[in-house]
Design a protein around this motif. Sequence first.
Motif, PDB file in Angstrom:
ATOM      1  N   LEU A 239       0.821  -1.208   0.000  1.00  0.00           N
ATOM      2  CA  LEU A 239       0.000   0.000   0.000  1.00  0.00           C
ATOM      3  C   LEU A 239       0.860   1.266   0.000  1.00  0.00           C
ATOM      4  O   LEU A 239       0.332   2.375  -0.007  1.00  0.00           O
ATOM      5  N   GLY A 240       2.176   1.064   0.042  1.00  0.00           N
ATOM      6  CA  GLY A 240       3.067   2.217   0.099  1.00  0.00           C
ATOM      7  C   GLY A 240       3.147   2.834   1.479  1.00  0.00           C
ATOM      8  O   GLY A 240       3.551   3.996   1.633  1.00  0.00           O
ATOM      9  N   LEU A 241       2.787   2.069   2.494  1.00  0.00           N
ATOM     10  CA  LEU A 241       2.795   2.570   3.866  1.00  0.00           C
ATOM     11  C   LEU A 241       3.838   1.800   4.665  1.00  0.00           C
ATOM     12  O   LEU A 241       3.753   0.580   4.804  1.00  0.00           O
ATOM     13  N   GLU A 242       4.819   2.504   5.184  1.00  0.00           N
ATOM     14  CA  GLU A 242       5.895   1.854   5.929  1.00  0.00           C
ATOM     15  C   GLU A 242       6.081   2.513   7.286  1.00  0.00           C
ATOM     16  O   GLU A 242       5.804   3.703   7.457  1.00  0.00           O
ATOM     17  N   ALA A 243       6.548   1.734   8.228  1.00  0.00           N
ATOM     18  CA  ALA A 243       6.869   2.273   9.552  1.00  0.00           C
ATOM     19  C   ALA A 243       8.114   3.143   9.454  1.00  0.00           C
ATOM     20  O   ALA A 243       9.031   2.851   8.683  1.00  0.00           O
ATOM     21  N   THR A 244       8.150   4.209  10.226  1.00  0.00           N
ATOM     22  CA  THR A 244       9.286   5.117  10.223  1.00  0.00           C
ATOM     23  C   THR A 244       9.974   5.103  11.576  1.00  0.00           C
ATOM     24  O   THR A 244       9.395   4.695  12.587  1.00  0.00           O
ATOM     25  N   GLN A 245      11.213   5.572  11.593  1.00  0.00           N
ATOM     26  CA  GLN A 245      12.017   5.576  12.807  1.00  0.00           C
ATOM     27  C   GLN A 245      11.439   6.517  13.858  1.00  0.00           C
ATOM     28  O   GLN A 245      10.951   7.596  13.544  1.00  0.00           O
ATOM     29  N   VAL A 246      11.485   6.089  15.114  1.00  0.00           N
ATOM     30  CA  VAL A 246      11.035   6.918  16.228  1.00  0.00           C
ATOM     31  C   VAL A 246      12.219   7.153  17.156  1.00  0.00           C
ATOM     32  O   VAL A 246      12.915   6.209  17.545  1.00  0.00           O
ATOM     33  N   GLU A 247      12.438   8.407  17.518  1.00  0.00           N
ATOM     34  CA  GLU A 247      13.532   8.744  18.428  1.00  0.00           C
ATOM     35  C   GLU A 247      12.993   9.472  19.656  1.00  0.00           C
ATOM     36  O   GLU A 247      11.963  10.144  19.595  1.00  0.00           O
ATOM     37  N   SER A 248      13.703   9.317  20.753  1.00  0.00           N
ATOM     38  CA  SER A 248      13.394  10.052  21.979  1.00  0.00           C
ATOM     39  C   SER A 248      14.706  10.605  22.521  1.00  0.00           C
ATOM     40  O   SER A 248      15.608   9.842  22.856  1.00  0.00           O
ATOM     41  N   ASN A 249      14.795  11.922  22.570  1.00  0.00           N
ATOM     42  CA  ASN A 249      16.026  12.583  23.009  1.00  0.00           C
ATOM     43  C   ASN A 249      17.243  12.096  22.228  1.00  0.00           C
ATOM     44  O   ASN A 249      18.323  11.873  22.785  1.00  0.00           O
ATOM     45  N   GLY A 250      17.048  11.903  20.915  1.00  0.00           N
ATOM     46  CA  GLY A 250      18.141  11.480  20.060  1.00  0.00           C
ATOM     47  C   GLY A 250      18.449  10.006  20.092  1.00  0.00           C
ATOM     48  O   GLY A 250      19.398   9.554  19.436  1.00  0.00           O
ATOM     49  N   VAL A 251      17.659   9.210  20.839  1.00  0.00           N
ATOM     50  CA  VAL A 251      17.897   7.764  20.952  1.00  0.00           C
ATOM     51  C   VAL A 251      16.857   7.005  20.141  1.00  0.00           C
ATOM     52  O   VAL A 251      15.655   7.289  20.219  1.00  0.00           O
ATOM     53  N   ASP A 252      17.313   6.041  19.359  1.00  0.00           N
ATOM     54  CA  ASP A 252      16.415   5.203  18.573  1.00  0.00           C
ATOM     55  C   ASP A 252      15.620   4.288  19.504  1.00  0.00           C
ATOM     56  O   ASP A 252      16.186   3.457  20.208  1.00  0.00           O
ATOM     57  N   VAL A 253      14.286   4.469  19.515  1.00  0.00           N
ATOM     58  CA  VAL A 253      13.453   3.617  20.360  1.00  0.00           C
ATOM     59  C   VAL A 253      12.667   2.588  19.547  1.00  0.00           C
ATOM     60  O   VAL A 253      12.033   1.703  20.107  1.00  0.00           O
ATOM     61  N   GLY A 254      12.706   2.719  18.206  1.00  0.00           N
ATOM     62  CA  GLY A 254      12.010   1.751  17.385  1.00  0.00           C
ATOM     63  C   GLY A 254      11.384   2.367  16.154  1.00  0.00           C
ATOM     64  O   GLY A 254      11.859   3.370  15.627  1.00  0.00           O
ATOM     65  N   THR A 255      10.283   1.761  15.701  1.00  0.00           N
ATOM     66  CA  THR A 255       9.572   2.248  14.517  1.00  0.00           C
ATOM     67  C   THR A 255       8.084   2.330  14.804  1.00  0.00           C
ATOM     68  O   THR A 255       7.566   1.662  15.709  1.00  0.00           O
ATOM     69  N   ALA A 256       7.379   3.122  14.007  1.00  0.00           N
ATOM     70  CA  ALA A 256       5.933   3.276  14.166  1.00  0.00           C
ATOM     71  C   ALA A 256       5.328   3.734  12.849  1.00  0.00           C
ATOM     72  O   ALA A 256       6.014   4.304  11.989  1.00  0.00           O
ATOM     73  N   VAL A 257       4.031   3.488  12.693  1.00  0.00           N
ATOM     74  CA  VAL A 257       3.283   3.960  11.533  1.00  0.00           C
ATOM     75  C   VAL A 257       2.729   5.339  11.866  1.00  0.00           C
ATOM     76  O   VAL A 257       2.112   5.535  12.918  1.00  0.00           O
ATOM     77  N   LYS A 258       2.942   6.271  10.993  1.00  0.00           N
ATOM     78  CA  LYS A 258       2.485   7.636  11.220  1.00  0.00           C
ATOM     79  C   LYS A 258       0.970   7.725  11.029  1.00  0.00           C
ATOM     80  O   LYS A 258       0.426   7.265  10.029  1.00  0.00           O
ATOM     81  N   ALA A 259       0.295   8.330  12.011  1.00  0.00           N
ATOM     82  CA  ALA A 259      -1.156   8.534  11.931  1.00  0.00           C
ATOM     83  C   ALA A 259      -1.522   9.811  12.665  1.00  0.00           C
ATOM     84  O   ALA A 259      -0.839  10.206  13.623  1.00  0.00           O
ATOM     85  N   ASP A 260      -2.599  10.472  12.237  1.00  0.00           N
ATOM     86  CA  ASP A 260      -3.022  11.693  12.914  1.00  0.00           C
ATOM     87  C   ASP A 260      -3.838  11.333  14.162  1.00  0.00           C
ATOM     88  O   ASP A 260      -4.080  10.151  14.445  1.00  0.00           O
ATOM     89  N   PRO A 261      -4.267  12.324  14.972  1.00  0.00           N
ATOM     90  CA  PRO A 261      -4.978  12.018  16.220  1.00  0.00           C
ATOM     91  C   PRO A 261      -6.259  11.198  16.040  1.00  0.00           C
ATOM     92  O   PRO A 261      -6.703  10.543  16.982  1.00  0.00           O
ATOM     93  N   MET A 262      -6.838  11.226  14.831  1.00  0.00           N
ATOM     94  CA  MET A 262      -8.031  10.420  14.577  1.00  0.00           C
ATOM     95  C   MET A 262      -7.687   9.113  13.859  1.00  0.00           C
ATOM     96  O   MET A 262      -8.575   8.412  13.380  1.00  0.00           O
ATOM     97  N   GLY A 263      -6.401   8.776  13.809  1.00  0.00           N
ATOM     98  CA  GLY A 263      -5.990   7.486  13.270  1.00  0.00           C
ATOM     99  C   GLY A 263      -5.746   7.432  11.777  1.00  0.00           C
ATOM    100  O   GLY A 263      -5.326   6.390  11.264  1.00  0.00           O
ATOM    101  N   ALA A 264      -5.993   8.515  11.049  1.00  0.00           N
ATOM    102  CA  ALA A 264      -5.807   8.494   9.601  1.00  0.00           C
ATOM    103  C   ALA A 264      -4.326   8.424   9.245  1.00  0.00           C
ATOM    104  O   ALA A 264      -3.510   9.161   9.797  1.00  0.00           O
TER     105      ALA A 264
END
Length: 315
Positions: A239-264
């Motif tokens: 579908l062309g939808l991939e998880a992207t890198q997530v960082e916290s204070n410059g530290v790699d914590v994993g990946t996640a799918v980007k979605a807005d507050p209503m889940g879109a």
Amino acid sequence: MTTYDVIVIGGGAAGLSGALALVRFRRSVLVIDDGTPRNAPAEGVHNFLTRDGTPPGEISAIGRQEVIGYGGEFASGTVTTARKDEDGFTVELADGTAYRGRRLLVTTGLTDVLPDVPGLAERWGKDVVHCPYCHGWEVQDQAIGVLATSPMAIHQVQLFRQLSDDVTLFLHTAPEPTEEQWEELAARGISVVQGKVEQIEVTDDRITGVRLESGKVVPRQALAIQTTMRARAGFLADLGLEATQVESNGVDVGTAVKADPMGATDVPGVFAAGNVTNPTAQVMPSAAAGLMAAGGLNFDLITEETRRAVAARSS
């Protein structure tokens, strides 16, 4: 092939919460779940008001019955791919079974990747924990170790120090603390052990110590670790939808799918909620996110149905 209004992929807190809201709005819903929840090793779910300490499987069973009670359906299996078709989406399972839905709600959660230390995986969810809010009460006043693999361990060890007077930070593969952090650790009475950890010592089905490469064993009763949290989203690639890198204070914590507050998500018609979009969410906020995404998805369907009704009335 039956076309459902919504296919929910993932039967955890977010998925069941979203499914419940949708079936109560008279939507035809199919929940597909592979039966491998992230919290399966845990004895109980905590910080979930009115359900604190309830086994995860019990909460899931109650949720499934509630969804079924309003007409929701369930299928067991692992979704391997999802494709856009003329009027919605087709999802295919590992066994070749396929289902169609006008919309998708992705609530597949994540996978915890543990540090590569012998003994951790066997004790995971028991006396090897990661979240002080989820499991801290259960290890309070014990001899707790914190295995550091990133600078985030400094934050983690201070949290566990609130729960026990006997807390040791194992620097393992993490960088040296700053001067200020050394001072803070000393002020709170937190011991620091330098050197790489070789393995976890276990006796009579309990952690008894942490063995360093030097051969020294530091007695411990519980161990806190940091996991790398990877979104279970590979099946969305078509579908062309991939998880992207997530960082916290410059530290790699994993990946996640980007979605807005209503889940879109970035793909029209595909919504997502829970740990697949927010790696740090506990069960309660995941359930809330599933409800919000169901609301956004339902209104998206209503918008489409209204547009079609207007076009039909004008023809």
